[in-house]
Design a protein around this motif. Structure first.
Motif, short mmCIF file in Angstrom:
data_model
loop_
_atom_site.label_atom_id
_atom_site.label_comp_id
_atom_site.label_asym_id
_atom_site.label_seq_id
_atom_site.Cartn_x
_atom_site.Cartn_y
_atom_site.Cartn_z
N PRO A 166 11.87 29.89 14.69
CA PRO A 166 13.13 30.01 13.94
C PRO A 166 14.25 30.52 14.84
CG PRO A 166 11.30 31.01 12.73
CD PRO A 166 10.79 30.70 14.10
N PRO A 167 15.39 29.84 14.88
CA PRO A 167 16.50 30.29 15.72
C PRO A 167 17.21 31.50 15.12
CG PRO A 167 17.15 28.38 14.46
CD PRO A 167 15.69 28.58 14.19
N TYR A 201 16.37 22.72 8.02
CA TYR A 201 17.12 21.46 8.11
C TYR A 201 18.56 21.70 8.54
CZ TYR A 201 18.54 16.69 6.86
OH TYR A 201 19.00 15.40 6.90
N LEU A 202 19.03 22.92 8.44
CA LEU A 202 20.45 23.23 8.63
C LEU A 202 20.78 23.75 10.02
CD1 LEU A 202 20.97 25.02 5.20
CD2 LEU A 202 21.26 22.59 5.72
N VAL A 203 19.81 23.70 10.94
CA VAL A 203 20.03 24.24 12.29
C VAL A 203 19.73 23.17 13.34
CG1 VAL A 203 19.53 26.61 11.60
CG2 VAL A 203 17.66 25.13 12.37
N ALA A 204 20.08 23.46 14.57
CA ALA A 204 19.79 22.54 15.67
C ALA A 204 19.03 23.29 16.76
CB ALA A 204 21.11 22.00 16.23
N PRO A 205 18.00 22.62 17.33
CA PRO A 205 17.44 21.35 16.87
C PRO A 205 16.62 21.55 15.59
CG PRO A 205 16.13 22.20 18.66
CD PRO A 205 17.30 23.14 18.52
N TYR A 238 9.31 29.98 -0.72
CA TYR A 238 8.30 29.40 0.17
C TYR A 238 8.83 29.36 1.60
CZ TYR A 238 5.24 25.92 2.30
OH TYR A 238 4.37 25.26 3.14
N ALA A 239 10.08 28.92 1.77
CA ALA A 239 10.65 28.82 3.11
C ALA A 239 10.74 30.18 3.78
CB ALA A 239 12.03 28.17 3.03
N ALA A 240 11.04 31.22 3.01
CA ALA A 240 11.15 32.57 3.57
C ALA A 240 9.83 33.04 4.16
CB ALA A 240 11.63 33.54 2.51
N GLU A 241 8.72 32.53 3.63
CA GLU A 241 7.41 32.91 4.12
C GLU A 241 6.95 32.05 5.29
OE1 GLU A 241 4.84 32.63 0.77
OE2 GLU A 241 5.67 34.41 -0.24
N HIS A 242 7.73 31.01 5.61
CA HIS A 242 7.31 30.07 6.66
C HIS A 242 8.43 29.81 7.67
CE1 HIS A 242 4.51 29.33 3.30
NE2 HIS A 242 3.64 29.07 4.25
N GLY A 243 9.18 30.85 7.98
CA GLY A 243 10.19 30.72 9.03
C GLY A 243 11.27 29.70 8.75
N GLY A 244 11.60 29.51 7.46
CA GLY A 244 12.64 28.55 7.09
C GLY A 244 12.13 27.14 6.88
#
Length: 434
Positions: A166-167, A201-205, A238-244
């Motif tokens: 995760p960035p 989905y909202l970050v790069a890469p 769910y995303a919070a538990e899996h690094g986004g």
């Protein structure tokens, strides 16, 4: 205030229903036998007749495949009685200024009746959702910045999570966007659908994320998953538990442009709903969103009508949706009786219906490449037995399936938690985690 809960047991929900009941009592109150015999009794008769008309329209037009619960008809009766009593008081002579309050009282009765139904189904959890106001996390899809710096490479056999870091600028939550998914191939008229995009989905890469297509019940609309199902909140957790990381979720309209439409996820005289879900929706997703195009990373799910549709997709479109989640689904597509269903969809051709009816197909074909999960409500009289029958049929056809029974009936107290219950399994299955 807009985010106060309207769910069963919440203080605001109880207050609205109580206020409706109190307003109805005030409208009923009057002096003398004449009031009761010449005003109240006719109003009761009119309310009963209106309720009967609504019941007949719903039943004989087959707006729903199953009878509505008693709370709906009590609410219709109470609302009709409130309106009838208001009319009686307004037209009664002599005119007094106090009769002006009967209109607000009737509106309060209607609000209380509507909230009683809402509390039963859990359709609108907050004032914001009930009023249809924009969500705080809602954006235009065009506002989501494109990512041109490439994607996170995932070696064959590895999960996205195993190579994802995760960035620092990872958002804490995802976003939702209302979208138009045209029926280019199917010709199906569709209302706007919804997309939920996870933080990753909202970050790069960005990684190439898997896809979860969800459909709603009937009657219904795609927004039901966001309102009653609290889809964004569940996926954010769910995303919070899996690094986004989480699947990209797309909620299309498969009902043919109407809340009461019911093409039953089939290609038939009622419309090409199957082609819409198998061709148009995937084509739109892969051309509009940057996701993993491999069908192994795609899943299909839904509740009630959508739960039925999920099994249909797994059986008749295995190459597109080899993973499914069926929540409170039926044992076959239905518009009233089977005879009515076959007549409406196939002009009475029973063989044509059997060729696409999952229970019939499962009886003669094995699907070892398909995996699915079933959810039923413990107190769901009509749908629990059907879901259990479909689970046994799927298991008998070699599918990798499991079933869980959750507390509740045929409502969001089962449907929302049903999605949450199987999200960890789903993430493993579509290559996100595991």
């Amino acid at each position: 205030m807009l985010d106060w809960s309207l769910l069963s047991g919440a203080s605001l929900a109880i207050a609205v229903v109580a206020a409706g009941g109190a307003a109805l009592v005030v409208l009923l109150l009057g002096r003398g036998r004449r009031w009761w015999s010449r005003r109240v009794l006719p109003a009761v008769g009119v309310a009963g007749a209106l309720t009967g008309v609504v019941w007949a329209v719903v039943t004989f037009s087959r707006l729903t495949a199953y009878p509505l619960p008693a709370v709906v008809w009590f609410a219709v009766l109470a609302g009709s009685l409130g309106l009838a009593l208001a009319v009686v008081r307004v037209v009664a002579r002599p005119w007094r200024w106090r009769r002006l309050v009967v209109v607000p009282l009737a509106l309060v009765v209607l609000l209380g009746a509507g909230q009683a139904v809402n509390a039963h189904f859990g359709q609108y959890p907050t004032l914001r959702s009930a009023l249809g106001l924009p969500r705080a996390d809602e954006v235009e899809l065009s506002e989501v910045p494109p990512v041109d710096e490439g994607v996170v490479a995932v070696p064959d056999g590895a999960s996205v999570a195993s190579v994802w870091t995760p960035p620092a600028d990872l958002p804490k939550q995802g976003v939702v966007a209302q979208v138009s998914i045209p029926g280019v191939v199917s010709g199906l008229a569709a209302r706007p659908g919804w997309v939920w995009l996870p933080p990753a989905y909202l970050v790069a890469p960005r990684p190439l994320l898997p896809v979860l297509v969800l459909v709603n019940g009937q009657p219904g609309a795609p927004g039901d998953w966001l309102a009653g199902g609290r889809l964004a909140e569940r996926m954010n957790a769910y995303a919070a538990e899996h690094g986004g990381l989480a699947p990209v979720v797309v909620v299309p309209d498969d009902l043919g442009g109407s809340s009461v439409g019911n093409p039953m996820c089939l290609d038939s005289r009622l419309g090409n709903a199957r082609t819409y879900l198998v061709r148009d929706v995937p084509d739109w997703i892969t051309s509009t969103l940057r996701v993993d195009p491999d069908p192994a990373a795609w899943a299909f799910g839904g509740f009630s009508h959508g739960g039925t549709c999920a099994v249909q997709m797994a059986v008749t479109a295995t190459g597109r949706y080899p993973t499914f989640l069926s929540i409170s689904g039926e044992d076959e597509p239905r518009r009233g009786t089977r005879e009515q269903t076959v007549a409406d969809a196939f002009g009475g051709d029973e063989a044509a219906f059997r060729a696409v009816n999952p229970r019939d197909v499962l009886a003669g074909t094995r699907f070892p490449q398909v995996a699915g999960r079933f959810v039923v409500g413990e107190g769901d009289k009509d749908f629990r037995a059907q879901g259990e029958r479909m689970f046994e049929a799927a298991r008998g056809a070699g599918m990798d399936v499991e079933l869980v029974v959750l507390p509740g009936q045929h409502g969001w107290e089962v449907w929302g938690p049903g999605l949450t219950r199987w999200l960890p399994w789903l993430g493993d299955r579509v290559g996100l985690t595991g």
